[in-house]
Design a protein around this motif. Structure first.
Motif, PDB file in Angstrom:
ATOM      1  N   THR A  93       0.807  -1.344   0.001  1.00  0.00           N
ATOM      2  CA  THR A  93       0.009   0.041   0.013  1.00  0.00           C
ATOM      3  C   THR A  93       0.815   1.344  -0.027  1.00  0.00           C
ATOM      4  O   THR A  93       2.056   1.266   0.333  1.00  0.00           O
ATOM      5  N   PRO A  94       0.270   2.437  -0.392  1.00  0.00           N
ATOM      6  CA  PRO A  94       1.042   3.601  -0.368  1.00  0.00           C
ATOM      7  C   PRO A  94       1.698   4.053   1.132  1.00  0.00           C
ATOM      8  O   PRO A  94       2.736   4.271   1.112  1.00  0.00           O
ATOM      9  N   SER A  95       1.043   3.564   2.149  1.00  0.00           N
ATOM     10  CA  SER A  95       1.356   3.674   3.487  1.00  0.00           C
ATOM     11  C   SER A  95       2.572   2.838   3.730  1.00  0.00           C
ATOM     12  O   SER A  95       3.670   3.573   4.534  1.00  0.00           O
ATOM     13  N   GLN A  96       2.613   1.721   3.466  1.00  0.00           N
ATOM     14  CA  GLN A  96       3.870   0.824   3.335  1.00  0.00           C
ATOM     15  C   GLN A  96       4.996   1.460   2.860  1.00  0.00           C
ATOM     16  O   GLN A  96       6.378   1.432   3.321  1.00  0.00           O
ATOM     17  N   ILE A  97       4.690   1.734   1.514  1.00  0.00           N
ATOM     18  CA  ILE A  97       5.776   2.595   0.759  1.00  0.00           C
ATOM     19  C   ILE A  97       6.421   3.836   1.452  1.00  0.00           C
ATOM     20  O   ILE A  97       7.567   3.946   1.670  1.00  0.00           O
ATOM     21  N   TRP A  98       5.282   4.462   1.891  1.00  0.00           N
ATOM     22  CA  TRP A  98       5.971   5.804   2.817  1.00  0.00           C
ATOM     23  C   TRP A  98       6.840   5.259   3.909  1.00  0.00           C
ATOM     24  O   TRP A  98       7.839   6.032   4.168  1.00  0.00           O
ATOM     25  N   ALA A  99       6.460   4.448   4.604  1.00  0.00           N
ATOM     26  CA  ALA A  99       7.177   3.729   5.874  1.00  0.00           C
ATOM     27  C   ALA A  99       8.741   3.618   5.375  1.00  0.00           C
ATOM     28  O   ALA A  99       9.703   3.953   6.084  1.00  0.00           O
ATOM     29  N   VAL A 100       8.784   2.567   4.395  1.00  0.00           N
ATOM     30  CA  VAL A 100      10.103   2.571   3.854  1.00  0.00           C
ATOM     31  C   VAL A 100      11.025   3.697   3.639  1.00  0.00           C
ATOM     32  O   VAL A 100      12.064   4.027   4.029  1.00  0.00           O
ATOM     33  N   LEU A 101      10.051   4.648   2.748  1.00  0.00           N
ATOM     34  CA  LEU A 101      10.808   5.737   2.509  1.00  0.00           C
ATOM     35  C   LEU A 101      11.349   6.623   3.707  1.00  0.00           C
ATOM     36  O   LEU A 101      12.534   7.147   3.595  1.00  0.00           O
ATOM     37  N   SER A 102      10.633   6.790   4.739  1.00  0.00           N
ATOM     38  CA  SER A 102      10.906   7.421   5.716  1.00  0.00           C
ATOM     39  C   SER A 102      12.111   6.688   6.821  1.00  0.00           C
ATOM     40  O   SER A 102      13.000   7.399   7.138  1.00  0.00           O
ATOM     41  N   THR A 103      11.855   5.295   6.850  1.00  0.00           N
ATOM     42  CA  THR A 103      13.071   4.670   7.647  1.00  0.00           C
ATOM     43  C   THR A 103      14.137   4.778   6.789  1.00  0.00           C
ATOM     44  O   THR A 103      15.371   4.810   7.585  1.00  0.00           O
ATOM     45  N   GLU A 104      14.145   4.568   5.824  1.00  0.00           N
ATOM     46  CA  GLU A 104      15.713   4.392   4.993  1.00  0.00           C
ATOM     47  C   GLU A 104      15.988   5.583   4.173  1.00  0.00           C
ATOM     48  O   GLU A 104      16.290   5.376   3.137  1.00  0.00           O
ATOM     49  N   PHE A 105      15.328   6.615   4.445  1.00  0.00           N
ATOM     50  CA  PHE A 105      15.539   7.892   4.083  1.00  0.00           C
ATOM     51  C   PHE A 105      17.063   7.971   3.551  1.00  0.00           C
ATOM     52  O   PHE A 105      17.465   8.461   2.303  1.00  0.00           O
ATOM     53  N   ILE A 106      17.771   8.044   4.467  1.00  0.00           N
ATOM     54  CA  ILE A 106      19.059   8.386   4.444  1.00  0.00           C
ATOM     55  C   ILE A 106      19.963   7.883   3.313  1.00  0.00           C
ATOM     56  O   ILE A 106      20.353   7.977   2.548  1.00  0.00           O
ATOM     57  N   THR A 107      19.655   6.204   3.466  1.00  0.00           N
ATOM     58  CA  THR A 107      20.348   5.262   2.775  1.00  0.00           C
ATOM     59  C   THR A 107      20.011   5.624   1.168  1.00  0.00           C
ATOM     60  O   THR A 107      20.511   5.507   0.281  1.00  0.00           O
ATOM     61  N   LEU A 108      18.691   5.612   1.414  1.00  0.00           N
ATOM     62  CA  LEU A 108      17.996   5.841  -0.316  1.00  0.00           C
ATOM     63  C   LEU A 108      18.561   7.298  -0.806  1.00  0.00           C
ATOM     64  O   LEU A 108      18.817   7.288  -2.123  1.00  0.00           O
ATOM     65  N   LEU A 109      18.628   8.245   0.062  1.00  0.00           N
ATOM     66  CA  LEU A 109      19.054   9.584  -0.307  1.00  0.00           C
ATOM     67  C   LEU A 109      20.801   9.412  -1.002  1.00  0.00           C
ATOM     68  O   LEU A 109      21.146  10.176  -1.778  1.00  0.00           O
ATOM     69  N   GLN A 110      21.565   8.592  -0.210  1.00  0.00           N
ATOM     70  CA  GLN A 110      22.885   8.534  -0.569  1.00  0.00           C
ATOM     71  C   GLN A 110      22.736   7.764  -1.846  1.00  0.00           C
ATOM     72  O   GLN A 110      23.587   8.143  -2.721  1.00  0.00           O
ATOM     73  N   SER A 111      22.105   6.651  -2.076  1.00  0.00           N
ATOM     74  CA  SER A 111      21.881   6.200  -3.314  1.00  0.00           C
ATOM     75  C   SER A 111      21.536   7.082  -4.595  1.00  0.00           C
ATOM     76  O   SER A 111      22.064   6.871  -5.386  1.00  0.00           O
ATOM     77  N   ALA A 112      20.632   8.039  -4.217  1.00  0.00           N
ATOM     78  CA  ALA A 112      20.035   8.832  -5.255  1.00  0.00           C
ATOM     79  C   ALA A 112      21.290   9.839  -5.582  1.00  0.00           C
ATOM     80  O   ALA A 112      21.435  10.309  -6.692  1.00  0.00           O
ATOM     81  N   TRP A 113      21.926   9.987  -4.512  1.00  0.00           N
ATOM     82  CA  TRP A 113      23.134  11.273  -4.797  1.00  0.00           C
ATOM     83  C   TRP A 113      24.285  10.331  -5.868  1.00  0.00           C
ATOM     84  O   TRP A 113      24.782  10.962  -6.677  1.00  0.00           O
ATOM     85  N   VAL A 114      24.453   9.032  -5.558  1.00  0.00           N
ATOM     86  CA  VAL A 114      25.349   8.261  -6.454  1.00  0.00           C
ATOM     87  C   VAL A 114      24.715   8.364  -7.943  1.00  0.00           C
ATOM     88  O   VAL A 114      25.558   8.937  -8.894  1.00  0.00           O
ATOM     89  N   THR A 115      23.308   8.145  -8.013  1.00  0.00           N
ATOM     90  CA  THR A 115      22.825   7.905  -9.227  1.00  0.00           C
ATOM     91  C   THR A 115      23.006   9.516  -9.860  1.00  0.00           C
ATOM     92  O   THR A 115      23.266   9.619 -11.181  1.00  0.00           O
TER      93      THR A 115
END
Lengths: 265, 267
Positions: free
Chosen positions: B39-61
């Protein structure tokens, strides 16, 4: 007789000559213009008229040194820096303001900023656009853009001014007014003006001499000395002589056109 | 109620919000397991808990994308200038440029990775991104420079402009709008190229967003896949909007595509 500043001798212009063609005629290309021989004099405006495709614009570009003639030679005045050219479109740099557009020839020649500014001011005053210096070309009307183009052509103080149907896209009143100013400017500067147009009345209004070109290949089929006053205004447009000249030219061109079309079928 | 411009502006947002709500309800009602569709809320939960690592990955890309894009702009404009000055170079190179463009990048990518070597995997990623992004930059620049008004060229001839003056004062500014159009296409393509390259490069060597997607897919963590995907879209949108902004700033004063309205009012 006034002094000749420019003479054309047997000028010809041929379009596209594919060297690989088997057909000798095709190899020679299509003769678009000439031979044309003519003298141009100081303080005189010559109009060149003729049907579309007769090569009048090409002739003007050859005179201005923008095209190489396939044959013949030009003697006398041939200094680009002292030639002004006004095209059919205003050809302004859309990304630069009016002042910078007028300064372009001087920038290319590397004149000092101060010199540029004072000369630009002078020509913009002459065409009545001194308050528009900081505007962009898109903010001006068609007639005003043409004035800028004229100012740019005048900024190098040319003694040869070439015009390629410059006012064709303007409304008649604007065109008439610009024609009057243009003649005054050329006369004041004692320059040589060559003006290509397809408007008979414009040619009679402006010019001291009119050259009529034939259908392709363009050759001078008639030369008319306009018997008009030096100072020309609305009165000249109403003069009987003006209308006689127009009628004369019209008849001549209709006849050439008939002969041309007859020859085609 | 009247359909006002402000209402028109928020319509797509309202539609998106409605879609998210429908998605949430449908998935919950139908009890679809989260390893198929979260569900969108589950996606949002992942996004907020793993935000920093995701952001680091985004920075690499993003780094790879920007470097590939910059290389595409530099080589595209540079080669266009070369083409305009030396007809021979254009005749010589253009067919090969087309071949480079029409060959699917995903098919060349493994080769490039092998040649450049897995020690320099980032160089390989940039190179692959560049291959994808380069062509529209080149063709649009070439088209823009060729479209310069011939009368304008004559004017510069009349005033004996040097080749450099002609380039700087006429051809480059006249071609600038086309170049920006090319850049808007290239910017998006550079991101696509970077992601494709990361996919091909695979495990261990890369830590960008594409790798996050692969990794999450292997763990059947679909919510994390969606989260990474969302960030990729955000990157793409940001690049496009930044280039559109640049276009607006550079052209608003003179280019017909931005001035038509004022012209109509002015006349």
């Amino acid at each position: 007789m006034q002094d000749t500043v420019l003479s054309l001798e047997d000028i010809c212009f041929t379009y596209g000559a594919p060297a690989s063609s088997y057909d000798a005629a095709a190899r020679a290309g299509t003769l678009a213009l000439g031979p044309v021989s003519q003298n141009f004099r100081k303080s005189e405006i010559t109009a060149i008229i003729g049907p579309s495709g007769c090569g009048k614009s090409t002739l003007l570009r050859i005179i201005g040194g923008l095209r190489k003639p396939s044959q013949g030679k030009i003697t006398g005045h041939h200094d680009n820096a002292k030639t002004g050219f006004v095209f059919q479109d205003p050809t302004l740099l859309a990304w630069q303001n009016i002042r910078d557009n007028v300064c372009l020839p001087m920038q290319l020649a590397g004149l000092s900023k101060a010199e540029q500014a004072s000369r630009a001011q002078k020509v913009l005053e002459l065409v009545g656009l001194e308050t528009w210096q900081d505007s962009m070309p898109r903010q001006l009307s068609g007639g005003m853009k043409m004035r800028v183009s004229l100012a740019r052509a005048l900024v190098g103080e040319p003694n040869l001014l070439l015009f390629d149907e410059p006012f064709a896209a303007l409304d008649e009143l604007t065109r008439n007014r610009l024609d009057e100013e243009l003649r005054q400017i050329i006369m004041d500067r004692k320059a040589t003006g060559i003006f290509v147009t397809h408007s008979l009345s414009e040619s009679v209004f402006l010019a001291d001499r009119i050259l009529v070109l034939s259908h392709r290949p363009g050759r001078i089929i008639f030369e008319l000395e306009v018997e008009g006053p030096d100072q020309r205004d609305a009165d000249w447009r109403r003069a009987p002589r003006f209308h006689e000249h127009c009628a004369q030219l019209s008849e001549l061109m209709t006849q050439d056109s008939r002969e041309f079309n007859g020859g085609q079928s | 109620m009247r359909y006002t411009p402000s209402l028109k502006r928020i319509t797509p947002w309202l539609f998106g919000a409605a879609l998210l709500v429908a998605w949430e309800i449908a998935v919950t009602r139908a009890q679809i397991p989260s390893y198929i569709l979260p569900t969108p809320s589950q996606i949002w939960a992942v996004l907020s808990t793993e935000f920093i690592t995701l952001l680091q990955s985004a920075w690499v890309t993003l780094q790879i994308t920007l470097l590939a894009f910059s290389a595409a702009v530099a080589t595209g404009v540079g080669l266009a200038i070369l083409f305009s000055r030396f007809k021979l170079v254009e005749t010589l190179l253009y067919p090969y440029v087309v071949i480079l463009q029409v060959t699917p990048v995903i098919a060349i990518a493994p080769l490039i990775l092998i040649w450049v070597g897995f020690d320099n995997v980032n160089v390989a990623l940039i190179l692959i991104g560049w291959i994808v992004a380069f062509f529209p930059m080149l063709t649009n620049s070439v088209a823009g420079m060729k479209a310069v008004d011939p009368d304008m060229q004559d004017l510069f001839t009349l005033y004996r402009a040097s080749s450099l003056q002609r380039l700087i004062r006429l051809e480059l500014p006249a071609a600038f709008p086309s170049m920006l159009t090319g850049a808007k296409i290239s910017g998006g393509l550079a991101l696509i190229g970077a992601v494709v390259a990361e996919f091909v490069a695979g495990s261990g060597s890369s830590t960008g967003l594409a790798w996050r997607i692969i990794e999450a897919g292997n763990r059947l963590d679909i919510a994390a896949m969606f989260a990474a995907l969302l960030l990729l879209s955000v990157l793409g949108i940001a690049i496009f909007n930044l280039l559109s902004l640049l276009e607006w700033v550079a052209l608003k004063n003179w280019h017909p595509s931005f001035t038509q309205q004022t012209d109509k009012n002015g006349q």
